[in-house]
Scaffold this active site. Structure first.
Site, PDB file in Angstrom:
ATOM      1  N   CYS A   1      13.712  69.380  17.044  1.00  0.00           N
ATOM      2  CA  CYS A   1      14.884  69.118  16.209  1.00  0.00           C
ATOM      3  C   CYS A   1      15.218  70.394  15.456  1.00  0.00           C
ATOM      4  CB  CYS A   1      14.570  67.980  15.236  1.00  0.00           C
ATOM      5  SG  CYS A   1      15.835  67.672  13.986  1.00  0.00           S
ATOM      6  N   ASN A   2      16.415  70.915  15.652  1.00  0.00           N
ATOM      7  CA  ASN A   2      16.821  72.130  14.957  1.00  0.00           C
ATOM      8  C   ASN A   2      16.863  71.930  13.450  1.00  0.00           C
ATOM      9  OD1 ASN A   2      18.091  74.457  16.926  1.00  0.00           O
ATOM     10  ND2 ASN A   2      18.214  72.424  17.851  1.00  0.00           N
TER      11      ASN A   2
ATOM     12  N   CYS B   1      21.367  71.721  18.775  1.00  0.00           N
ATOM     13  CA  CYS B   1      20.854  70.385  18.483  1.00  0.00           C
ATOM     14  C   CYS B   1      20.332  69.835  19.799  1.00  0.00           C
ATOM     15  CB  CYS B   1      21.948  69.477  17.917  1.00  0.00           C
ATOM     16  SG  CYS B   1      21.426  67.746  17.712  1.00  0.00           S
ATOM     17  N   THR B   2      19.122  69.303  19.779  1.00  0.00           N
ATOM     18  CA  THR B   2      18.514  68.866  21.041  1.00  0.00           C
ATOM     19  C   THR B   2      19.199  67.641  21.623  1.00  0.00           C
ATOM     20  OG1 THR B   2      16.824  67.632  19.786  1.00  0.00           O
ATOM     21  CG2 THR B   2      16.268  69.856  20.505  1.00  0.00           C
ATOM     22  N   HIS B   3      20.029  66.959  20.840  1.00  0.00           N
ATOM     23  CA  HIS B   3      20.790  65.836  21.387  1.00  0.00           C
ATOM     24  C   HIS B   3      21.874  66.297  22.368  1.00  0.00           C
ATOM     25  CE1 HIS B   3      19.042  63.526  18.056  1.00  0.00           C
ATOM     26  NE2 HIS B   3      19.461  62.442  18.668  1.00  0.00           N
TER      27      HIS B   3
END
Length: 265
Positions: free
Chosen positions: A75-76, A192-194
């Site tokens: 998570c950034n 953002c990893t999303h």
């Protein structure tokens, strides 16, 4: 190392699955625990102090329960705030996720790069320091998206998400004129990893082609380097997924590809 390690992957929600997928491919012999802090999602809606106060003690509880050999903060938003606190509090290795500004600026041909992240990530001093240190003369545009992470979670859960909703979140990344190939944005950092969950749709909606920089493969390489070679280790079939809200994930069929084909408890 002959025993299979336990790797704990932590995110505010489901975005860290994009990192998990790459780590599993690099370290197929490990046992995986994925923790989604959905009780506090989205992190971008909380203050910096609230996130630190939430994540540091929660991580202590998770370490005590699962005894991981290594933790990935996928998570950034969390990484830019809590990594230093976690490393000070706990002795095991932590691998964070930070905006891939350095490689993006190194490869940009037009010298125009955009960083697409949550509002919290793009305003953080950590991110601005990366630009000062590594922009290499590039013009870097910071784009804070208020809803894209939530849209990615919704789509993964099977909810219909309109093209218009996605395009509204990323339109500001594209600086310049579509006809001016030499000076328009040519690289977008997914901070953002999303966001890689929506990458195929974002590519189709983009007004022109760009390189999309996903840090997940580099994170996986770092994890593999830290764990080192494991002689005689074999692929594991164990994995666990935990929601801090204690809800049942109900996504088993969709999750197996992220976990390298493992059944997810």
């Amino acid at each position: 190392m002959t025993n299979s390690p336990t790797i704990l992957v932590f995110d505010s929600g489901l975005g860290g699955l994009t990192v998990l997928r790459e780590v599993v491919a690099a370290c197929p012999d490990a046992h995986y625990v994925y923790v989604a802090d959905d009780a506090f999602f989205p992190y971008g809606h909380h203050s910096e102090d609230e996130i630190i106060a939430r994540v540091v003690p929660l991580m202590g509880e998770l370490i005590g329960t699962h005894d991981p050999d290594l933790v990935v903060i996928a998570c950034n938003t969390a990484s830019t705030l809590v990594l230093s606190h976690l490393r000070a509090a706990y002795s095991l290795p932590f691998v964070g996720t930070v905006p891939a500004i350095k490689p993006a600026c190194a490869q940009s041909k037009t010298r125009r790069v955009s960083v697409l992240g949550t509002k919290g990530t793009v305003k953080r001093e950590y991110t601005k320091a990366l630009i000062r240190d590594f922009a290499q003369g590039c013009e870097v545009t910071l784009v804070g998206s208020p809803e894209l992470a939530s849209l990615a979670e919704a789509e993964l859960s099977g909810a219909p998400i309109s093209d218009e909703a996605i395009l509204a979140e990323l339109a500001s990344c594209f600086v310049g004129k579509a006809s001016d190939v030499a000076s328009r944005t040519d690289t977008v950092v997914l901070a953002c990893t999303h966001y890689p969950l929506l990458l195929d749709r974002m590519k189709k909606l983009a007004p022109w082609p760009v390189d999309w920089i996903d840090p997940a493969p580099a994170i996986a390489r770092r994890v593999s380097d830290l764990l080192g070679p494991r002689i005689g280790a074999i692929a594991q079939d164990r994995a666990a997924m935990i929601f801090t809200s204690n809800r049942v994930h109900g996504l088993s069929a969709m999750l197996t590809s992220f976990f390298g084909g493992r059944a997810v408890a």
